[in-house]
Motif scaffolding. Structure first.
Motif, PDB file in Angstrom:
ATOM      1  N   ALA A  79      34.512  -2.942  -5.877  1.00 31.23           N
ATOM      2  CA  ALA A  79      33.791  -2.785  -7.144  1.00 31.23           C
ATOM      3  C   ALA A  79      32.309  -3.050  -6.977  1.00 31.23           C
ATOM      4  N   GLU A  80      31.962  -4.013  -6.116  1.00 34.09           N
ATOM      5  CA  GLU A  80      30.550  -4.359  -5.953  1.00 34.09           C
ATOM      6  C   GLU A  80      29.748  -3.258  -5.265  1.00 34.09           C
ATOM      7  N   ASP A  81      30.444  -2.293  -4.633  1.00 33.89           N
ATOM      8  CA  ASP A  81      29.745  -1.193  -3.960  1.00 33.89           C
ATOM      9  C   ASP A  81      29.523   0.019  -4.872  1.00 33.89           C
ATOM     10  N   LEU A  82      30.128   0.022  -6.041  1.00 31.37           N
ATOM     11  CA  LEU A  82      30.036   1.202  -6.905  1.00 31.37           C
ATOM     12  C   LEU A  82      28.607   1.541  -7.318  1.00 31.37           C
ATOM     13  N   PRO A  83      27.764   0.556  -7.704  1.00 32.57           N
ATOM     14  CA  PRO A  83      26.381   0.921  -8.043  1.00 32.57           C
ATOM     15  C   PRO A  83      25.653   1.592  -6.885  1.00 32.57           C
ATOM     16  N   LYS A  84      25.837   1.032  -5.691  1.00 31.86           N
ATOM     17  CA  LYS A  84      25.174   1.571  -4.509  1.00 31.86           C
ATOM     18  C   LYS A  84      25.676   2.970  -4.172  1.00 31.86           C
ATOM     19  N   LEU A  85      26.984   3.169  -4.231  1.00 27.29           N
ATOM     20  CA  LEU A  85      27.545   4.478  -3.904  1.00 27.29           C
ATOM     21  C   LEU A  85      27.096   5.538  -4.902  1.00 27.29           C
ATOM     22  N   ASN A  86      27.084   5.195  -6.190  1.00 27.05           N
ATOM     23  CA  ASN A  86      26.590   6.139  -7.197  1.00 27.05           C
ATOM     24  C   ASN A  86      25.137   6.514  -6.931  1.00 27.05           C
ATOM     25  N   MET A 120      33.229  11.055  -1.108  1.00 30.56           N
ATOM     26  CA  MET A 120      34.617  10.694  -0.796  1.00 30.56           C
ATOM     27  C   MET A 120      34.840   9.195  -0.968  1.00 30.56           C
ATOM     28  N   MET A 121      33.910   8.392  -0.494  1.00 27.76           N
ATOM     29  CA  MET A 121      34.050   6.949  -0.622  1.00 27.76           C
ATOM     30  C   MET A 121      34.095   6.535  -2.089  1.00 27.76           C
ATOM     31  N   LEU A 122      33.202   7.145  -2.870  1.00 24.71           N
ATOM     32  CA  LEU A 122      33.118   6.792  -4.283  1.00 24.71           C
ATOM     33  C   LEU A 122      34.372   7.202  -5.034  1.00 24.71           C
ATOM     34  N   GLU A 123      34.901   8.386  -4.714  1.00 24.16           N
ATOM     35  CA  GLU A 123      36.030   8.928  -5.460  1.00 24.16           C
ATOM     36  C   GLU A 123      37.388   8.570  -4.854  1.00 24.16           C
ATOM     37  N   SER A 124      37.378   7.817  -3.774  1.00 27.50           N
ATOM     38  CA  SER A 124      38.623   7.511  -3.069  1.00 27.50           C
ATOM     39  C   SER A 124      39.522   6.548  -3.825  1.00 27.50           C
ATOM     40  N   GLY A 125      38.923   5.712  -4.666  1.00 27.50           N
ATOM     41  CA  GLY A 125      39.689   4.646  -5.295  1.00 27.50           C
ATOM     42  C   GLY A 125      39.812   3.425  -4.413  1.00 27.50           C
ATOM     43  N   ARG A 136      11.670  15.488  -2.003  1.00 29.53           N
ATOM     44  CA  ARG A 136      11.803  14.518  -0.930  1.00 29.53           C
ATOM     45  C   ARG A 136      12.510  15.147   0.249  1.00 29.53           C
ATOM     46  N   THR A 137      12.176  14.688   1.434  1.00 29.87           N
ATOM     47  CA  THR A 137      12.893  15.086   2.644  1.00 29.87           C
ATOM     48  C   THR A 137      13.155  13.824   3.432  1.00 29.87           C
ATOM     49  N   LYS A 138      14.398  13.350   3.370  1.00 31.54           N
ATOM     50  CA  LYS A 138      14.713  12.157   4.152  1.00 31.54           C
ATOM     51  C   LYS A 138      16.205  12.124   4.437  1.00 31.54           C
ATOM     52  N   PHE A 139      16.560  11.411   5.475  1.00 36.45           N
ATOM     53  CA  PHE A 139      17.948  11.236   5.835  1.00 36.45           C
ATOM     54  C   PHE A 139      18.297   9.766   5.672  1.00 36.45           C
ATOM     55  N   PHE A 140      19.388   9.497   5.012  1.00 38.49           N
ATOM     56  CA  PHE A 140      19.778   8.118   4.756  1.00 38.49           C
ATOM     57  C   PHE A 140      20.620   7.589   5.914  1.00 38.49           C
ATOM     58  N   ALA A 141      20.258   6.430   6.407  1.00 40.61           N
ATOM     59  CA  ALA A 141      21.086   5.767   7.411  1.00 40.61           C
ATOM     60  C   ALA A 141      22.182   5.014   6.657  1.00 40.61           C
ATOM     61  N   LEU A 142      23.046   5.771   6.022  1.00 38.10           N
ATOM     62  CA  LEU A 142      24.005   5.148   5.119  1.00 38.10           C
ATOM     63  C   LEU A 142      25.063   4.346   5.863  1.00 38.10           C
ATOM     64  N   SER A 143      25.312   4.706   7.095  1.00 38.00           N
ATOM     65  CA  SER A 143      26.357   3.971   7.794  1.00 38.00           C
ATOM     66  C   SER A 143      26.003   2.501   7.899  1.00 38.00           C
ATOM     67  N   LEU A 144      24.694   2.205   8.009  1.00 36.56           N
ATOM     68  CA  LEU A 144      24.273   0.811   8.083  1.00 36.56           C
ATOM     69  C   LEU A 144      24.451   0.126   6.739  1.00 36.56           C
TER      70      LEU A 144
END
Length: 377
Positions: free
Chosen positions: A118-125, A109-114, A3-11
């Motif tokens: 909790a509801e964002d953990l599935p998405k971040l992983n 960093m977001m995932l490992e920051s602590g 795959r070649t794509k860039f995630f607009a993760l900030s949104l």
């Protein structure tokens, strides 16, 4: 699958995080419900991110300056909200500058920051796993995509992507199990996955020389998408990956005929050789006639011409022998003659009589019951 794509993760990950100065408000504004306060941050961190916030001004962003400011602020960031905040900024900068590596760093960093809700953990992983896959770090891709899957992240491609993370390092059985389970789960829920899921599983099983899995995937493919092309793919895989006896091969060729997946000279040649014009002249002539009608088989070809001649020379006597063969089969002590007579009737398209003979063969015994049941079916 690459795959070649860039995630607009900030949104996707933006959480209205601010650490700016609180301004005075009017009485009317003060009467409105107040939004939750951002967590407290240290004075050192607040001062360190001031240049970053200035560089991220939406009216005139300077992403190079923002990245430099974010790097400079890193030593002041404590685990929790501060590290989470900086990670989100790296994601935003990486998204705007199409820098996958920076996005991956930020999401990790977001995932490992602590400090992640909790509801964002599935998405971040999921995002860490997906970006790791794009970076060819398939071990991390398996780790984080597997965790996202365990946490119930609902992405339409997570199962296929996780399977690919196994395929990329030749862990084919594990990947096929993940992909198969995902397909069966969706089918049970009434949602058929895309055809390329089935084709990918079939291709991997074949290339990895997984004979049993190749047959299973061929079955899954034609059950979901029973096109002539897919039938051909599945049956050719079965013929080439398994050491089939001549009669089993004949049954495969018959199924290819029924599914209109005989498309080459080799297909027709293999079929009529398996049927044998001396044994089943009626079936051989019928198959050669179909190939001729499609423009694939030519009587002028020496190979096919000889088969035409041999079958035609045997045809009259074979038909004349049928009544006696039928009678002998009914009087025989076992089902061997009945099975052979059923095959002859089948070759002439006399399906009712063929079915009767196959039932008789099964009742008398002494024959391969699987083969008789196959042809009865």
């Amino acid at each position: 699958m690459r795959r070649t794509k860039f995630f607009a993760l900030s949104l996707a990950l933006a959480t209205a995080m601010t650490a700016g100065v609180v301004l005075p408000v009017s009485q009317a504004e003060a009467a409105k419900p107040k939004a939750p306060k951002a967590p407290e941050v240290s004075k050192e961190f607040r001062a360190a991110i001031a240049p970053l916030e200035a560089a991220m001004n939406p009216k005139a962003p300077d992403y190079a300056a923002a990245l430099a400011a974010a790097e400079a602020a890193m030593p002041t960031a404590k685990p929790g909200y501060e590290m989470y905040y900086l990670g989100n900024q790296f994601v935003t900068i990486g998204s705007k500058t199409q820098n996958n590596a920076l996005q991956l760093r930020g999401v990790r960093m977001m995932l490992e920051s602590g400090g992640s809700p909790a509801e964002d953990l599935p998405k971040l992983n999921y995002f860490v796993g997906s970006l790791s896959y794009d970076a060819d770090n398939f071990s991390d891709a398996r780790k984080y995509l597997g965790e996202a899957q365990r946490l119930g992240y609902a992405s339409p491609d997570i199962d296929a992507l996780l399977a690919e993370a196994y395929f990329q390092e030749d862990m084919n059985k594990e990947g096929l199990t993940i992909l198969r389970d995902a397909i069966l789960k969706r089918e049970a829920a009434g949602t058929k996955p895309a055809e390329n899921w089935y084709r990918r599983g079939t291709s991997v099983a074949l290339q990895a020389n997984l004979t049993e899995e190749s047959g299973q995937w061929g079955t899954l493919l034609v059950r979901a998408y029973p096109t002539a092309d897919n039938w051909r793919s599945a049956l050719v895989i079965m013929r080439e990956s398994m050491n089939l006896a001549s009669q089993d091969n004949l049954d495969i060729m018959r199924l290819m005929r029924r599914t209109e997946s005989l498309v080459s000279e080799r297909d027709f040649g293999d079929y009529v050789e398996a049927a044998d014009p001396r044994r089943l002249p009626g079936e051989v002539l019928a198959v050669l006639g179909e190939g001729e009608a499609k423009g694939i088989v030519k009587r002028s070809d020496i190979f096919f011409g000889e088969l035409f001649t041999a079958a035609q020379g045997r045809l009259a006597a074979d038909k004349a022998d049928l009544p006696a063969s039928d009678r002998d089969a009914r009087n025989a002590a076992n089902g061997v003659s009945a099975l052979a007579t059923g095959d002859a009737y089948l070759g002439y398209g006399q399906f009712d009589k063929a079915a009767d003979m196959y039932r008789l063969a099964l009742s008398k015994g002494g024959v391969d019951a699987n083969r008789a049941n196959m042809r009865l079916g």
